[in-house]
Enzyme design. Structure first.
Site, mmCIF file in Angstrom:
data_model
loop_
_atom_site.group_PDB
_atom_site.id
_atom_site.type_symbol
_atom_site.label_atom_id
_atom_site.label_comp_id
_atom_site.label_asym_id
_atom_site.label_seq_id
_atom_site.Cartn_x
_atom_site.Cartn_y
_atom_site.Cartn_z
ATOM 1 N N GLY A 146 -2.628 57.308 60.024
ATOM 2 C CA GLY A 146 -1.653 57.029 60.877
ATOM 3 C C GLY A 146 -1.208 55.743 60.856
ATOM 4 O O GLY A 146 -0.677 55.124 61.884
ATOM 5 N N SER A 230 -6.154 58.286 54.565
ATOM 6 C CA SER A 230 -5.216 57.379 54.738
ATOM 7 C C SER A 230 -5.658 56.235 55.582
ATOM 8 O O SER A 230 -6.439 55.596 55.099
ATOM 9 C CB SER A 230 -3.604 58.006 55.498
ATOM 10 O OG SER A 230 -2.723 57.255 55.244
#
Length: 536
Positions: A146, A230
């Protein structure tokens, strides 16, 4: 989605988005709850801070303990300080409801968490229903992505992974945005490591909590895999390089976040960004800067971050002395076996969210402007005619020049030092994130596509098909075997050899899981290696 540090992907990403040791025999490590009338006993576990009571997951062979505190609430004067031990409690604490997400600094607009709070340092534990204290099951600790500024661990259930692989799965929240990453000397000077990477400190606190408490759930504190995607993968990179994280984990998984791509800002850059942010929050008096930031409303901090998004953990301090890629290249890092990989078309998500209706003229102009003297060759190698649309061509350029080739290069650094297993996720019909679909665009294999196959994921746009469930099962078994043994060997499944000098990559596909050595050529990595570093 992770904030990338190389090439044009940064703008796409930005736009798109301890107390006592485990209790001794004086207090058993797990206790049986009284059975409710006509029902089975609810599972309990005795932790260093007190007893928690979870629940069996209906329709599965798993149990879950939700909203368990691993640190004290970082609120009030504890804001912008290192995490502290969670407070003990009397009696039995109910652990059947997930905690709020941490304050979201760049809500993505796609299934954003409904409940948010600064009091957010909690985790969820999932285990097989047959697990008992002392069973010494492998442990998987999950770090969500995120861009270091949004997301929550509560969106990544571990029930199916726990049941299928016999693992204990831990999914955590950690501080985000400038509450998690603020390289301001007036703040960093207030802790021994002179660091503002509080989100990274939170992750390490969760790992220390795991080491002390996971045996109560049946996990093995000596066999912990830390896994992330991520920005979560960037966090794993930081943990690999952080000296004080040594011994907290024993394997690592890097999903769509190679360490050579996600470079950390140095102290000067982190301070410059932090001062701009503080000014935007109305805190300019140097003598009262820390107090001002601790007194500001969460809303004001989120608003100030809109024009200065966080760059994540900084290097050059006592917590993270050296950028992770540099540390790995030098051989001075927390060496453990590593699994690393990416999705076939990572950048489709970012291009779809930022330039879905790109024209051929715009594509040409953007490549020529972005790649300078190499622009014409990039256009020759990635002609629109070969991809079917400017959207797909730009997605290929961005995928190859960033995620794909950086994954290959990070894997090379790792494979020279530790057992390293490389994969590429390739399902041409994979779901995407709910709300991210753009009519007429193929967003399969994009960034985050593999998450629905590994977790009880709450952000997918549709359920998996039968063949995709079969792929998901194979993937979970690979991940579970890696967590258990340090090598992803699964009887009856395609052998997955370590990368070594052959650069072997396992392709994960619903039709055929296979190994090969064409990954670098498929993504034109020799060409991208020859290009000079792009400015951030």
């Amino acid at each position: 989605m992770t904030r990338a540090r190389t090439g044009g992907v940064r703008s796409l990403l930005a736009a798109a988005c301890a107390v006592a040791a485990l209790l001794t025999s004086a207090l058993p490590a797990a206790a049986a709850a009284k059975a409710p009338p006509g029902g089975s006993p609810r599972p309990q576990a005795a932790l260093a801070q007190g007893v928690v009571r979870g629940r069996a997951v209906e329709g599965s062979g798993a149990q879950e303990f939700l909203g368990v505190p691993y640190a004290a609430p970082p609120v009030g004067d504890a804001r912008l300080r290192p995490p502290q031990e969670p407070r003990p409690w009397a009696g039995v604490r109910e652990a059947v409801r997930q905690a709020p997400a941490c304050l979201q600094f760049s809500p993505f607009g796609l299934s954003d968490p409904a409940a948010v709070s600064e009091d957010c340092l909690y985790l969820d534990v999932y285990r097989p229903a047959t697990a008992r204290a002392g069973a010494r099951l492998p442990v998987i600790v999950w770090l969500h992505g995120g861009a270091y500024s949004q997301g929550t661990g509560t969106q990544f259930g571990g029930r199916t992974m726990a049941e299928l692989t016999g693992s204990v799965v831990v999914s955590i929240n950690y501080r985000l945005g400038q509450l998690g990453y603020l390289g301001l000397p007036e703040i960093t000077g207030q802790n021994p490591q002179r660091s503002g990477s509080f989100g990274l400190m939170d992750q390490m606190a969760a790992l220390r909590w795991t080491r002390r408490n996971i045996a109560a759930f049946g996990g093995n504190p000596g066999n912990v895999t830390v896994s992330g995607q991520s920005a979560g993968s960037g966090s794993v990179c930081a943990l690999l390089a952080a000296p004080s994280a040594a011994g907290l984990f024993h394997r690592a998984v890097l999903q769509s976040g190679p360490c050579t791509l996600l470079r950390t800002p140095d102290g000067a850059r982190a301070e410059s960004e932090a001062r701009t942010f503080a000014a935007g929050a109305g805190c300019t008096d140097a003598a009262a800067l820390a107090a001002c930031l601790r007194a500001a409303s969460g809303t004001a901090l989120v608003e100030a971050a809109r024009t200065v998004p966080t760059s994540g953990p900084a290097s050059g301090d006592g917590l993270l002395p050296v950028d992770p890629a540099t540390a790995i290249g030098s051989g001075h890092w927390n060496k453990v076996p590593v699994m690393i990989g990416s999705t076939r078309s990572e950048a489709r998500l970012f291009v779809a969210l930022t330039q879905p209706h790109l024209t051929q003229e715009q594509y040409t102009a953007q490549v020529l402007a972005g790649y300078g003297a190499a622009g014409p060759e990039v256009l020759a190698r990635y002609p629109v005619s070969a991809y079917g649309s400017p959207y797909l061509a730009l997605s290929a350029v961005t995928t190859d020049s960033t995620f794909a080739c950086q994954t290959a290069w990070t894997a090379q650094l790792l494979a020279a030092q530790v057992p390293t297993y490389v994969y590429e996720f390739d399902d041409p019909d994979s779901p995407t994130l709910r709300g991210a679909q753009v009519p007429g665009l193929d967003e399969s294999n994009a960034h985050s596509a593999e998450l629905a196959y590994l977790h009880d994921f709450t952000m997918g746009d549709r359920p998996l098909t039968a063949s995709q469930v079969a792929l998901a099962t194979r993937m979970k078994r690979y991940w579970g075997a890696f967590a258990r043994y340090g090598t992803p060997v699964v009887p009856g499944q395609t052998a997955w050899p370590a990368a070594g000098s052959g650069a072997t990559v396992l392709t994960l596909s619903p039709t055929a899981t296979r190994t090969g050595t064409s990954f670098a050529s498929d993504h034109q990595c020799a060409f991208w290696r020859s290009q000079p570093p792009r400015p951030v």
